[in-house]
Design an enzyme around this catalytic site. Sequence first.
Site, PDB file in Angstrom:
ATOM      1  N   LYS A  12     -21.014-115.735 -45.099  1.00 29.18           N
ATOM      2  CA  LYS A  12     -19.556-115.584 -45.210  1.00 29.18           C
ATOM      3  C   LYS A  12     -19.165-114.307 -45.958  1.00 29.18           C
ATOM      4  O   LYS A  12     -18.287-113.582 -45.511  1.00 29.18           O
ATOM      5  CB  LYS A  12     -18.931-116.777 -45.944  1.00 29.18           C
ATOM      6  CG  LYS A  12     -19.113-118.107 -45.241  1.00 29.18           C
ATOM      7  CD  LYS A  12     -18.365-119.222 -45.967  1.00 29.18           C
ATOM      8  CE  LYS A  12     -18.809-119.431 -47.399  1.00 29.18           C
ATOM      9  NZ  LYS A  12     -20.156-120.001 -47.568  1.00 29.18           N
ATOM     10  N   ARG A  27     -29.307-114.589 -58.828  1.00 25.61           N
ATOM     11  CA  ARG A  27     -28.155-115.456 -59.129  1.00 25.61           C
ATOM     12  C   ARG A  27     -28.644-116.760 -59.730  1.00 25.61           C
ATOM     13  O   ARG A  27     -29.569-117.384 -59.214  1.00 25.61           O
ATOM     14  CB  ARG A  27     -27.388-115.730 -57.824  1.00 25.61           C
ATOM     15  CG  ARG A  27     -26.024-115.093 -57.812  1.00 25.61           C
ATOM     16  CD  ARG A  27     -25.345-115.296 -56.484  1.00 25.61           C
ATOM     17  NE  ARG A  27     -24.951-116.682 -56.228  1.00 25.61           N
ATOM     18  CZ  ARG A  27     -24.125-117.022 -55.264  1.00 25.61           C
ATOM     19  NH1 ARG A  27     -23.599-116.114 -54.482  1.00 25.61           N
ATOM     20  NH2 ARG A  27     -23.814-118.282 -55.077  1.00 25.61           N
ATOM     21  N   ARG A  81     -32.390-114.033 -51.266  1.00 29.00           N
ATOM     22  CA  ARG A  81     -31.351-113.424 -52.089  1.00 29.00           C
ATOM     23  C   ARG A  81     -31.640-113.648 -53.579  1.00 29.00           C
ATOM     24  O   ARG A  81     -31.415-112.778 -54.406  1.00 29.00           O
ATOM     25  CB  ARG A  81     -29.986-114.040 -51.729  1.00 29.00           C
ATOM     26  CG  ARG A  81     -28.831-113.447 -52.526  1.00 29.00           C
ATOM     27  CD  ARG A  81     -27.490-113.959 -52.031  1.00 29.00           C
ATOM     28  NE  ARG A  81     -27.194-115.292 -52.532  1.00 29.00           N
ATOM     29  CZ  ARG A  81     -26.120-115.991 -52.192  1.00 29.00           C
ATOM     30  NH1 ARG A  81     -25.257-115.499 -51.328  1.00 29.00           N
ATOM     31  NH2 ARG A  81     -25.914-117.186 -52.690  1.00 29.00           N
ATOM     32  N   ARG A 129     -12.503-125.826 -50.155  1.00 32.92           N
ATOM     33  CA  ARG A 129     -13.764-126.555 -49.988  1.00 32.92           C
ATOM     34  C   ARG A 129     -13.611-128.050 -50.162  1.00 32.92           C
ATOM     35  O   ARG A 129     -14.601-128.788 -50.026  1.00 32.92           O
ATOM     36  CB  ARG A 129     -14.786-126.096 -51.031  1.00 32.92           C
ATOM     37  CG  ARG A 129     -15.287-124.716 -50.777  1.00 32.92           C
ATOM     38  CD  ARG A 129     -16.525-124.470 -51.590  1.00 32.92           C
ATOM     39  NE  ARG A 129     -16.655-123.052 -51.769  1.00 32.92           N
ATOM     40  CZ  ARG A 129     -17.810-122.413 -51.910  1.00 32.92           C
ATOM     41  NH1 ARG A 129     -18.924-123.076 -51.921  1.00 32.92           N
ATOM     42  NH2 ARG A 129     -17.824-121.120 -52.050  1.00 32.92           N
ATOM     43  N   ARG A 148     -26.408-127.666 -53.456  1.00 30.47           N
ATOM     44  CA  ARG A 148     -25.188-127.025 -52.925  1.00 30.47           C
ATOM     45  C   ARG A 148     -25.004-127.347 -51.449  1.00 30.47           C
ATOM     46  O   ARG A 148     -23.883-127.540 -50.976  1.00 30.47           O
ATOM     47  CB  ARG A 148     -25.260-125.513 -53.133  1.00 30.47           C
ATOM     48  CG  ARG A 148     -24.857-125.104 -54.557  1.00 30.47           C
ATOM     49  CD  ARG A 148     -25.430-123.773 -54.964  1.00 30.47           C
ATOM     50  NE  ARG A 148     -25.053-122.675 -54.110  1.00 30.47           N
ATOM     51  CZ  ARG A 148     -25.798-121.581 -53.925  1.00 30.47           C
ATOM     52  NH1 ARG A 148     -26.950-121.438 -54.537  1.00 30.47           N
ATOM     53  NH2 ARG A 148     -25.371-120.622 -53.145  1.00 30.47           N
TER      54      ARG A 148
HETATM   55  P1  ADP Z   1     -22.096-120.189 -51.838  1.00 33.51           P
HETATM   56  O1  ADP Z   1     -21.190-120.138 -50.641  1.00 33.51           O
HETATM   57  O2  ADP Z   1     -23.380-119.466 -51.621  1.00 33.51           O
HETATM   58  O3  ADP Z   1     -22.278-121.568 -52.389  1.00 33.51           O
HETATM   59  P2  ADP Z   1     -20.095-118.910 -53.519  1.00 33.51           P
HETATM   60  O4  ADP Z   1     -20.346-117.584 -54.108  1.00 33.51           O
HETATM   61  O5  ADP Z   1     -19.030-119.010 -52.499  1.00 33.51           O
HETATM   62  O6  ADP Z   1     -21.498-119.367 -53.012  1.00 33.51           O
HETATM   63  O7  ADP Z   1     -19.762-119.965 -54.681  1.00 33.51           O
HETATM   64  C1  ADP Z   1     -20.619-120.124 -55.795  1.00 33.51           C
HETATM   65  C2  ADP Z   1     -20.150-121.301 -56.644  1.00 33.51           C
HETATM   66  O8  ADP Z   1     -18.799-121.074 -57.112  1.00 33.51           O
HETATM   67  C3  ADP Z   1     -20.075-122.659 -55.942  1.00 33.51           C
HETATM   68  O9  ADP Z   1     -21.321-123.308 -55.895  1.00 33.51           O
HETATM   69  C4  ADP Z   1     -19.052-123.392 -56.838  1.00 33.51           C
HETATM   70  O10 ADP Z   1     -19.618-123.823 -58.043  1.00 33.51           O
HETATM   71  C5  ADP Z   1     -18.061-122.299 -57.172  1.00 33.51           C
HETATM   72  N1  ADP Z   1     -16.970-122.266 -56.173  1.00 33.51           N
HETATM   73  C6  ADP Z   1     -16.716-121.267 -55.280  1.00 33.51           C
HETATM   74  N2  ADP Z   1     -15.648-121.573 -54.527  1.00 33.51           N
HETATM   75  C7  ADP Z   1     -15.213-122.799 -54.931  1.00 33.51           C
HETATM   76  C8  ADP Z   1     -14.163-123.673 -54.553  1.00 33.51           C
HETATM   77  N3  ADP Z   1     -13.323-123.351 -53.558  1.00 33.51           N
HETATM   78  N4  ADP Z   1     -14.027-124.835 -55.199  1.00 33.51           N
HETATM   79  C9  ADP Z   1     -14.842-125.167 -56.203  1.00 33.51           C
HETATM   80  N5  ADP Z   1     -15.860-124.410 -56.611  1.00 33.51           N
HETATM   81  C10 ADP Z   1     -16.058-123.236 -55.996  1.00 33.51           C
END
Ligand code: ADP
Length: 189
Positions: A15, A135, A129, A90, A146
């Site tokens: 994404k 990370r 990654r 989400r 996740r």
């Molecule tokens: P990925 O898609 O690889 O899980 P992101 O960088 O989008 O990684 O998000 C990393 C973390 O940030 C998530 O695991 C969550 O803890 C938090 N996060 C991101 N977006 C949201 C959201 N919309 N609602 C709640 N937590 C979020």
Amino acid sequence: MTTRIILIGPPGAGKGTQAARLSEALGVPAISTGDIFRANVKGETELGRTAKRYMDAGEYVPDEVTNSMVADRLSQDDAKDGFLLDGYPRTRAQVADLDAMLEERGASLDHVVELTADVDEVVGRLLARASLQGRSDDTEDVIRHRLDVYAEQTQPLTDVYDQRGLLRQVDGLGDVETVTERIRQAIGA
Ligand code: ADP
């Protein structure tokens, strides 16, 4: 022309990469909740301290925290004529909040792009990654968690948007360029 797009898909589906490319092509800002949280963690803000606890465990940050952060971001000038949301909404509560934010502005969504990828592929990408970027939420246990949280809380949201006629499913497997092209076709851009 305004373009308001949501990108949805499991961790590791690509994404962020696609959001950056599309943002450029469409001339709208890519807004990534994950990036905003990480920037706050790095800057050691109050929001960052709250978010970090959840992120490191592979859990979602509580809706009220995330929603108010997105509301702030969407009220900035550059998001007036469109945006590409990466990683939001989400949860069902986030869908409802985003609906309210848009309604307040008399705005509506144009497309919800679901980037699909199978579990083995995304775990492989995330582990790769992890060794490059380090990370703290890219360890195998946290990655698996996740993915479970995604399947449980976020994947079902695609039905909501499908019922609204907004869902465009795009295969996330293939090289970056090919996937971008598929998305552009899916949204007619
Ligand atoms: P990925 O898609 O690889 O899980 P992101 O960088 O989008 O990684 O998000 C990393 C973390 O940030 C998530 O695991 C969550 O803890 C938090 N996060 C991101 N977006 C949201 C959201 N919309 N609602 C709640 N937590 C979020």
